[in-house]
Write an enzyme that holds these catalytic residues in place. Structure first.
Site, PDB file in Angstrom:
ATOM      1  CG  ASP A 136     -15.322  -5.058  -3.386  1.00 17.03           C
ATOM      2  OD1 ASP A 136     -14.776  -3.941  -3.306  1.00 17.03           O
ATOM      3  OD2 ASP A 136     -15.949  -5.443  -4.391  1.00 17.03           O
ATOM      4  NE  ARG A 168     -11.032  -0.234  -1.464  1.00 10.11           N
ATOM      5  CZ  ARG A 168     -12.275  -0.075  -1.900  1.00 10.11           C
ATOM      6  NH1 ARG A 168     -12.889   1.085  -1.709  1.00 10.11           N
ATOM      7  NH2 ARG A 168     -12.919  -1.056  -2.500  1.00 10.11           N
ATOM      8  CG  LEU A 198      -1.833  -1.212   1.388  1.00  8.47           C
ATOM      9  CD1 LEU A 198      -2.322  -1.334   2.820  1.00  8.47           C
ATOM     10  CD2 LEU A 198      -3.003  -1.103   0.420  1.00  8.47           C
ATOM     11  CB  THR A 199       1.340   3.943  -2.489  1.00  6.76           C
ATOM     12  OG1 THR A 199       1.614   2.992  -3.517  1.00  6.76           O
ATOM     13  CG2 THR A 199       2.233   5.139  -2.667  1.00  6.76           C
ATOM     14  N   GLY A 241      -8.364 -10.376  -5.011  1.00  4.51           N
ATOM     15  CA  GLY A 241      -8.430  -9.145  -4.229  1.00  4.51           C
ATOM     16  C   GLY A 241      -9.618  -8.309  -4.624  1.00  4.51           C
ATOM     17  CB  CYS A 244       0.037   0.986 -10.216  1.00  4.45           C
ATOM     18  SG  CYS A 244      -0.104   2.670  -9.575  1.00  4.45           S
ATOM     19  CG  HIS A 264      -7.896  -5.036  -7.541  1.00 10.82           C
ATOM     20  ND1 HIS A 264      -7.565  -4.318  -6.410  1.00 10.82           N
ATOM     21  CD2 HIS A 264      -9.141  -4.650  -7.867  1.00 10.82           C
ATOM     22  CE1 HIS A 264      -8.577  -3.526  -6.079  1.00 10.82           C
ATOM     23  NE2 HIS A 264      -9.549  -3.710  -6.967  1.00 10.82           N
ATOM     24  CE  LYS A 321      -2.138  -5.140  -6.004  1.00 11.05           C
ATOM     25  NZ  LYS A 321      -1.972  -3.990  -5.097  1.00 11.05           N
ATOM     26  CD  GLN A 328       3.672  -3.613  -5.733  1.00 14.41           C
ATOM     27  OE1 GLN A 328       3.425  -2.460  -5.399  1.00 14.41           O
ATOM     28  NE2 GLN A 328       2.722  -4.514  -5.937  1.00 14.41           N
TER      29      GLN A 328
END
Length: 613
Positions: free
Chosen positions: A458, A481, A258-259, A456, A344, A415, A384, A311
């Site tokens: 929700d 999140r 997570l950035t 990934g 990203c 994702h 990813k 990453q």
């Protein structure tokens, strides 16, 4: 208002600046740590310890969560007169010594008054011995290596050899076209590309070269090896894919990279609550290669992180492969995997050809993964991904089987949204299932061992997690999140329950984050306010949590937005505040009053102003 004016009022605050807050009286670091400054009287920093201590801000007291009232005004009005007697320095408590010396804002923990009345620093030999094994952060890249990178003098023998092979493979068809107007047979072309210096025994492991109808050459790495044909100047025998570390990740919990908010203190907090796999924040390959001090700080690892990865993002083999090589050389012993970011969605990253832009460049992506595998030796490469680039056009089901069986990816994470969707609409778990089936079918066809696949999107509860695993066939769910809003989600997942966490328990979590932040960023004035800044960043997500005890239906959903509510006590109400000034107040419970010159600007404009609820 016009459409442009409305757009300008929502979204992100893009010009955020967080300058370092330092002591007004700038003291020499060497003197502050009880050492001798080699510059002597010519040093540009002050050496007068009594004068510095007189001007230094008062020590901070880090209270236990149980000491803070659940009702306003929260902090007891009467505090001990001597704060140092009740303080604890997180760095000293963990390492047995404090590297910030007299600059530490918890100085009373590790300073004693001598017989002559002067202060001296103390150490704890037992803690120091224990810290050498279990507490010290690792993956510090030396100044010499960073200097070589900045001056472009760092040697990349594996990457250079690989890029020569790529250039040779690209030039060979052009030479063939000049020699003959007919397309050569694949066997003839393969012999032409074989270097004369390579032994005959390596032919079985060489790249298979095929020619399509247009006469262009495409590469296919046979049997998932990352090996290209051997070159005379290759320094070592390359590691085959079968010799790489196998990733047995089924059943493990995975915290997404997570950035900004996925820093070391936050990862350490999530490990405390049950995260098994962690990954550093996304770093840019070009910044790694330029010796950026900030970029290399992203690879730091705490010993509590049992499975840790780095990453990277980039758009070309000639930057990503050297980056992989320097990671393997400098910190390879403390890295369990390297993750390539192909998901990203940020415009700045996408328009440069990095991140999710690689989803539409399968050939280049394949060369990148093969080269990184070669440069990293036995360290696995993971990828990813997102479902595609444009909304309504899912394409990754074609790419994932190739990444697994041809290019040598050791783990795939998908994702369930396209790049264009960002985080709008629900993740497409039916499509994730389709992709898993496509990969498993290709692996069975090639008679290859399955690689871990994580989905990934929700995941916000134990029920979400286990239903996604069961329905889609993934080995696990990468939590992003959901972990930002409720870091205790990993406890829920492992214990198969929904935790109605109390405000006091949440406050204890915030205290842990504060302690971990001080250990990482430092206990001097600059470190305290860096910790304050990142704590407020974390609270900008945690305030979105709606207590289970107040919900009408279970479990809560990540996209639900509850109306303004009053908590079961004042503290729970405060923790749910969307006013950024309240987040600063929460930080002051543990870090003392914020400096007058310091302010926190939230990333999202909706939190920049006083709540109207």
């Amino acid at each position: 208002m016009s459409k442009e004016e409305k757009k300008a009022q929502r979204g992100q605050n893009k010009g955020r600046r967080f300058g370092k807050v330092r002591d007004e009286f700038d003291h020499c670091w060497k003197i502050a740590n009880g050492a001798v400054c080699e510059h002597g009287t010519e040093c540009r920093f002050n050496h007068d310890i009594p004068s510095y201590l007189a001007a230094k801000p008062r020590d901070i007291r880090l209270p236990q969560a149980t000491e803070i009232s659940a009702n306003s005004p929260f902090i007891p009005e009467t505090l001990p007169d001597t704060l140092s007697d009740a303080s604890i320095c997180p760095v000293f408590a963990e390492l047995g010594e404090c590297r910030y010396g007299f600059k530490c804002r918890f100085l009373g923990t590790h300073a004693r008054t001598n017989q002559d009345g002067a202060l001296s620093l103390v150490t704890d030999e037992v803690r120091m011995a224990n810290a050498a094994v279990s507490a010290k952060e690792v993956n510090f890249v030396g100044s010499e290596a960073q200097k070589l990178l900045r001056s472009k003098k760092y040697q990349f023998p594996i990457a250079d050899a690989y890029m020569k092979e790529q250039k040779f493979a690209e030039d060979a068809p052009k030479k063939s076209e000049k020699a003959s107007t007919t397309i050569p047979e694949p066997e003839q072309l393969e012999m032409e590309l074989e270097p004369s210096s390579a032994p005959a025994s390596n032919n079985a492991d060489a790249n298979e070269i095929s020619v399509d109808n247009s006469g262009s050459v495409s590469e296919k790495v046979m049997q998932r090896t990352g090996d290209l044909s051997s070159q005379a100047d290759t320094p070592d025998v390359p590691v085959r894919f079968s010799e790489k570390k196998r990733l047995n990740w089924a059943g493990k919990t995975y915290l997404a990279p997570l950035t900004t908010v996925g820093n070391l203190p936050f990862r350490r907090l999530c490990v405390t609550y049950g995260a098994d796999i962690t990954c550093g924040e996304m770093g840019l390959a070009t910044s790694f290669l330029s010796g950026s001090k900030e970029e290399w700080s992203l690879v730091r690892r705490h010993p509590s992180e049992s499975i840790f990865g780095v990453q990277v993002a980039g758009n070309k083999p000639n930057t990503l492969v050297p980056t992989a090589e320097v990671i393997a050389k400098e910190i390879g012993s403390n890295v369990d995997f390297v993750d390539l970011n192909c998901g990203c969605p940020i415009d700045l990253v996408f328009k440069s050809g990095s991140g999710s832009a690689l989803l539409d460049a399968a050939g280049k992506l394949g060369r990148i993964v093969v080269g990184m595998n070669k440069a990293l030796g036995e360290i696995p490469v993971t990828v990813k991904l997102r479902t595609g680039v444009k909304e309504g056009r899912n394409t990754v089901h074609k790419l994932m089987p190739r990444l697994s069986t041809e290019f040598g990816a050791s783990c795939l994470t998908l994702h369930g949204r396209t790049r264009q969707q960002r985080y709008t609409k629900l993740a497409d778990w039916d499509y994730i299932k389709q992709c898993v089936e496509a990969v498993r079918s290709k692996e069975a066809e090639e008679d290859l061992a399955p690689v871990p696949i994580f989905g990934g999107g929700d995941c916000f509860s134990s029920q979400d997690y286990w239903s996604c695993v069961e329905q889609s066939g993934v080995d696990g769910v990468m939590v992003a999140r959901g972990a930002l809003i409720k870091p205790w989600i990993f406890t829920e997942i492992k214990e198969h329950r929904e935790w109605d966490i109390s405000s006091r328990e949440r406050l204890d979590l915030i205290r842990k984050y504060t302690e971990y932040g001080l250990s990482h960023f430092g206990t001097d004035t600059a470190g305290v306010n860096a910790t304050r800044r990142y704590l407020c960043e974390s609270l900008s997500f945690q305030y979105r949590y709606t207590p289970i005890g107040l919900l009408e239906r279970l479990p809560g959903r990540i996209n639900d937005r509850a109306p303004a509510f009053r908590g079961r006590d004042d503290l729970e109400t405060l923790l749910a505040s969307d006013d950024s000034r309240d987040w600063v107040k929460i930080s002051e419970m543990f870090l003392g009053p914020a400096p007058e010159a310091w302010s926190f600007t939230p990333k999202h404009k909706s939190n920049s102003y006083e709540s109207q609820g």
